[in-house]
Scaffold this motif. Structure first.
Motif, PDB file in Angstrom:
ATOM      1  N   ARG A 192       0.836  -1.210   0.000  1.00 44.98           N
ATOM      2  CA  ARG A 192       0.000   0.000   0.000  1.00 44.98           C
ATOM      3  C   ARG A 192       0.867   1.255   0.000  1.00 44.98           C
ATOM      4  O   ARG A 192       0.595   2.230  -0.705  1.00 44.98           O
ATOM      5  CB  ARG A 192      -0.897  -0.027   1.240  1.00 44.98           C
ATOM      6  CG  ARG A 192      -1.910   1.097   1.325  1.00 44.98           C
ATOM      7  CD  ARG A 192      -3.038   0.912   0.366  1.00 44.98           C
ATOM      8  NE  ARG A 192      -4.091   1.904   0.602  1.00 44.98           N
ATOM      9  CZ  ARG A 192      -5.126   2.083  -0.187  1.00 44.98           C
ATOM     10  NH1 ARG A 192      -5.275   1.333  -1.259  1.00 44.98           N
ATOM     11  NH2 ARG A 192      -6.033   2.996   0.087  1.00 44.98           N
ATOM     12  N   LEU A 193       1.941   1.230   0.785  1.00 46.95           N
ATOM     13  CA  LEU A 193       2.836   2.383   0.865  1.00 46.95           C
ATOM     14  C   LEU A 193       3.503   2.656  -0.474  1.00 46.95           C
ATOM     15  O   LEU A 193       3.637   3.812  -0.907  1.00 46.95           O
ATOM     16  CB  LEU A 193       3.890   2.132   1.945  1.00 46.95           C
ATOM     17  CG  LEU A 193       4.911   3.240   2.191  1.00 46.95           C
ATOM     18  CD1 LEU A 193       4.209   4.496   2.706  1.00 46.95           C
ATOM     19  CD2 LEU A 193       5.958   2.779   3.206  1.00 46.95           C
ATOM     20  N   LEU A 194       3.917   1.605  -1.168  1.00 45.79           N
ATOM     21  CA  LEU A 194       4.595   1.771  -2.451  1.00 45.79           C
ATOM     22  C   LEU A 194       3.675   2.368  -3.512  1.00 45.79           C
ATOM     23  O   LEU A 194       4.154   2.950  -4.491  1.00 45.79           O
ATOM     24  CB  LEU A 194       5.131   0.421  -2.939  1.00 45.79           C
ATOM     25  CG  LEU A 194       6.380  -0.100  -2.225  1.00 45.79           C
ATOM     26  CD1 LEU A 194       6.715  -1.508  -2.688  1.00 45.79           C
ATOM     27  CD2 LEU A 194       7.559   0.825  -2.448  1.00 45.79           C
ATOM     28  N   MET A 195       2.372   2.262  -3.336  1.00 48.39           N
ATOM     29  CA  MET A 195       1.442   2.852  -4.295  1.00 48.39           C
ATOM     30  C   MET A 195       1.446   4.370  -4.233  1.00 48.39           C
ATOM     31  O   MET A 195       1.037   5.041  -5.175  1.00 48.39           O
ATOM     32  CB  MET A 195       0.026   2.323  -4.058  1.00 48.39           C
ATOM     33  CG  MET A 195      -0.141   0.846  -4.364  1.00 48.39           C
ATOM     34  SD  MET A 195      -1.846   0.302  -4.230  1.00 48.39           S
ATOM     35  CE  MET A 195      -2.552   1.085  -5.687  1.00 48.39           C
ATOM     36  N   GLY A 196       1.920   4.915  -3.105  1.00 45.37           N
ATOM     37  CA  GLY A 196       1.991   6.362  -2.981  1.00 45.37           C
ATOM     38  C   GLY A 196       0.641   7.022  -3.197  1.00 45.37           C
ATOM     39  O   GLY A 196      -0.392   6.552  -2.720  1.00 45.37           O
ATOM     40  N   ASP A 197       0.624   8.114  -3.991  1.00 48.04           N
ATOM     41  CA  ASP A 197      -0.611   8.861  -4.237  1.00 48.04           C
ATOM     42  C   ASP A 197      -1.647   8.043  -4.998  1.00 48.04           C
ATOM     43  O   ASP A 197      -2.841   8.330  -4.941  1.00 48.04           O
ATOM     44  CB  ASP A 197      -0.310  10.144  -5.012  1.00 48.04           C
ATOM     45  CG  ASP A 197       0.457  11.155  -4.169  1.00 48.04           C
ATOM     46  OD1 ASP A 197       0.446  11.003  -2.928  1.00 48.04           O
ATOM     47  OD2 ASP A 197       1.069  12.054  -4.754  1.00 48.04           O
ATOM     48  N   LYS A 198      -1.203   7.022  -5.720  1.00 53.78           N
ATOM     49  CA  LYS A 198      -2.140   6.193  -6.483  1.00 53.78           C
ATOM     50  C   LYS A 198      -3.077   5.418  -5.565  1.00 53.78           C
ATOM     51  O   LYS A 198      -4.117   4.922  -6.009  1.00 53.78           O
ATOM     52  CB  LYS A 198      -1.386   5.240  -7.404  1.00 53.78           C
ATOM     53  CG  LYS A 198      -0.653   5.934  -8.541  1.00 53.78           C
ATOM     54  CD  LYS A 198      -0.031   4.925  -9.497  1.00 53.78           C
ATOM     55  CE  LYS A 198       0.688   5.631 -10.635  1.00 53.78           C
ATOM     56  NZ  LYS A 198      -0.249   6.391 -11.485  1.00 53.78           N
ATOM     57  N   ALA A 199      -2.732   5.308  -4.278  1.00 58.24           N
ATOM     58  CA  ALA A 199      -3.598   4.601  -3.342  1.00 58.24           C
ATOM     59  C   ALA A 199      -4.934   5.304  -3.169  1.00 58.24           C
ATOM     60  O   ALA A 199      -5.914   4.692  -2.744  1.00 58.24           O
ATOM     61  CB  ALA A 199      -2.907   4.465  -1.983  1.00 58.24           C
ATOM     62  N   ALA A 200      -4.995   6.608  -3.510  1.00 58.51           N
ATOM     63  CA  ALA A 200      -6.238   7.373  -3.366  1.00 58.51           C
ATOM     64  C   ALA A 200      -7.114   7.312  -4.610  1.00 58.51           C
ATOM     65  O   ALA A 200      -8.208   7.867  -4.632  1.00 58.51           O
ATOM     66  CB  ALA A 200      -5.912   8.837  -3.047  1.00 58.51           C
ATOM     67  N   GLU A 201      -6.635   6.616  -5.655  1.00 58.88           N
ATOM     68  CA  GLU A 201      -7.407   6.511  -6.885  1.00 58.88           C
ATOM     69  C   GLU A 201      -8.518   5.475  -6.729  1.00 58.88           C
ATOM     70  O   GLU A 201      -8.504   4.668  -5.790  1.00 58.88           O
ATOM     71  CB  GLU A 201      -6.476   6.171  -8.047  1.00 58.88           C
ATOM     72  CG  GLU A 201      -5.482   7.293  -8.346  1.00 58.88           C
ATOM     73  CD  GLU A 201      -4.576   6.974  -9.512  1.00 58.88           C
ATOM     74  OE1 GLU A 201      -4.766   5.916 -10.147  1.00 58.88           O
ATOM     75  OE2 GLU A 201      -3.685   7.785  -9.789  1.00 58.88           O
ATOM     76  N   PRO A 202      -9.495   5.473  -7.640  1.00 58.58           N
ATOM     77  CA  PRO A 202     -10.630   4.549  -7.518  1.00 58.58           C
ATOM     78  C   PRO A 202     -10.201   3.100  -7.381  1.00 58.58           C
ATOM     79  O   PRO A 202      -9.133   2.700  -7.854  1.00 58.58           O
ATOM     80  CB  PRO A 202     -11.399   4.780  -8.827  1.00 58.58           C
ATOM     81  CG  PRO A 202     -11.051   6.165  -9.225  1.00 58.58           C
ATOM     82  CD  PRO A 202      -9.619   6.360  -8.796  1.00 58.58           C
ATOM     83  N   ASP A 203     -11.084   2.294  -6.751  1.00 55.05           N
ATOM     84  CA  ASP A 203     -10.779   0.893  -6.478  1.00 55.05           C
ATOM     85  C   ASP A 203     -10.428   0.123  -7.742  1.00 55.05           C
ATOM     86  O   ASP A 203      -9.692  -0.854  -7.688  1.00 55.05           O
ATOM     87  CB  ASP A 203     -11.969   0.213  -5.791  1.00 55.05           C
ATOM     88  CG  ASP A 203     -12.148   0.697  -4.366  1.00 55.05           C
ATOM     89  OD1 ASP A 203     -11.198   1.292  -3.843  1.00 55.05           O
ATOM     90  OD2 ASP A 203     -13.229   0.488  -3.796  1.00 55.05           O
ATOM     91  N   SER A 204     -10.970   0.535  -8.887  1.00 56.59           N
ATOM     92  CA  SER A 204     -10.702  -0.191 -10.128  1.00 56.59           C
ATOM     93  C   SER A 204      -9.227  -0.166 -10.503  1.00 56.59           C
ATOM     94  O   SER A 204      -8.755  -0.970 -11.290  1.00 56.59           O
ATOM     95  CB  SER A 204     -11.520   0.392 -11.285  1.00 56.59           C
ATOM     96  OG  SER A 204     -11.190   1.755 -11.490  1.00 56.59           O
ATOM     97  N   LEU A 205      -8.480   0.787  -9.913  1.00 49.45           N
ATOM     98  CA  LEU A 205      -7.054   0.893 -10.214  1.00 49.45           C
ATOM     99  C   LEU A 205      -6.199   0.259  -9.138  1.00 49.45           C
ATOM    100  O   LEU A 205      -4.987   0.343  -9.184  1.00 49.45           O
ATOM    101  CB  LEU A 205      -6.666   2.378 -10.357  1.00 49.45           C
ATOM    102  CG  LEU A 205      -7.412   3.155 -11.429  1.00 49.45           C
ATOM    103  CD1 LEU A 205      -6.937   4.599 -11.439  1.00 49.45           C
ATOM    104  CD2 LEU A 205      -7.220   2.511 -12.797  1.00 49.45           C
ATOM    105  N   GLN A 206      -6.843  -0.367  -8.167  1.00 43.78           N
ATOM    106  CA  GLN A 206      -6.107  -0.954  -7.064  1.00 43.78           C
ATOM    107  C   GLN A 206      -6.400  -2.451  -6.973  1.00 43.78           C
ATOM    108  O   GLN A 206      -7.082  -3.015  -7.817  1.00 43.78           O
ATOM    109  CB  GLN A 206      -6.491  -0.270  -5.759  1.00 43.78           C
ATOM    110  CG  GLN A 206      -6.236   1.224  -5.760  1.00 43.78           C
ATOM    111  CD  GLN A 206      -6.652   1.872  -4.472  1.00 43.78           C
ATOM    112  OE1 GLN A 206      -6.531   1.289  -3.416  1.00 43.78           O
ATOM    113  NE2 GLN A 206      -7.163   3.076  -4.553  1.00 43.78           N
TER     114      GLN A 206
END
Length: 224
Positions: A192-206
């Motif tokens: 989760r940490l390595l995702m950085g700011d992308k962690a706040a993007e919609p669930d479809s991208l996670q």
């Protein structure tokens, strides 16, 4: 939270359907219930359950449909042995590793062999969990904190000493058995940490599989 050090082998006394889910009654064996009160947590083969009744030499807990669908608890029946551990306290020795009691997936025992007085198991994890399992890392199998001895794809190997065999339900494991798996907490948080700011993007991208080599390269974690 738990440590993955099993305190007792209990058994399922009853599984009673209740409005679409299940009321579980567990006989706790040598587990000391003297300090347990309603609302406390007890891990049953790695699944954190809330105590709702204390009828003498055991406890009752409600198991949701979600838990039944995501764990191997559907395989249990009256008489099934289960690993038991009470939630840790600030003075508990952390003999295993930090365990949440939230099962990540269901694995399958694919091989068993003798090695002197120990027993070696090979277990196949769901593919989405493979990236969290590391050689000499920690894994929780049916609530038991264990060290991974080898990894090959989604399969990993364990060497279980006589003491662990006698104090847990692992002595009964045979190929084909389904087991609850919980990967190391640090591995999940690191992803989760390595995702950085992308962690706040919609669930479809996670979700599982996002931390790929291309993702790491694109975000500067890999250098050519």
């Amino acid at each position: 939270m738990f440590t993955g050090i099993i305190e007792s082998i209990g058994s399922i006394r009853a599984m009673t359907p209740k409005g679409g889910d299940v009321r579980l009654l567990v006989e706790t064996g040598k587990l000391d219930l003297g300090d347990v009160k309603l609302g406390d947590s007890i891990a049953v083969s790695g699944v954190c359950l809330t105590v709702i009744e204390l009828p003498g030499n055991g406890f009752a807990a409600d198991v949701s449909r979600e838990t039944l669908d995501c764990t191997a608890m559907n395989d249990l029946k009256a008489g099934s042995p289960v690993n038991l551990e009470k939630a840790l306290t600030p003075t508990t020795r952390l003999g295993g590793h930090l365990v949440s009691g939230h099962v990540d997936g269901v694995g399958e025992v694919v091989a068993r062999s003798e090695n002197a007085r120990a027993v070696e198991f090979r277990i196949r994890a769901p593919k989405e969990l493979a990236k969290y399992i590391a050689h000499k890392g920690s894994i929780t199998v049916d609530g038991t904190s264990l060290t991974v001895n080898a990894v090959n794809g989604a399969e990993f190997e364990l060497t279980i000493i006589p003491h662990t065999l006698s104090e847990t339900i692992m002595a009964s494991y045979q190929p084909g058995r389904r087991v609850n798996l919980e990967v190391d907490l640090l591995a999940r948080y690191l992803e989760r940490l390595l995702m950085g700011d992308k962690a706040a993007e919609p669930d479809s991208l996670q979700g599982p599989g996002n931390i790929t080599e291309s993702f790491l390269a694109a975000n500067g974690y890999l250098k050519s």
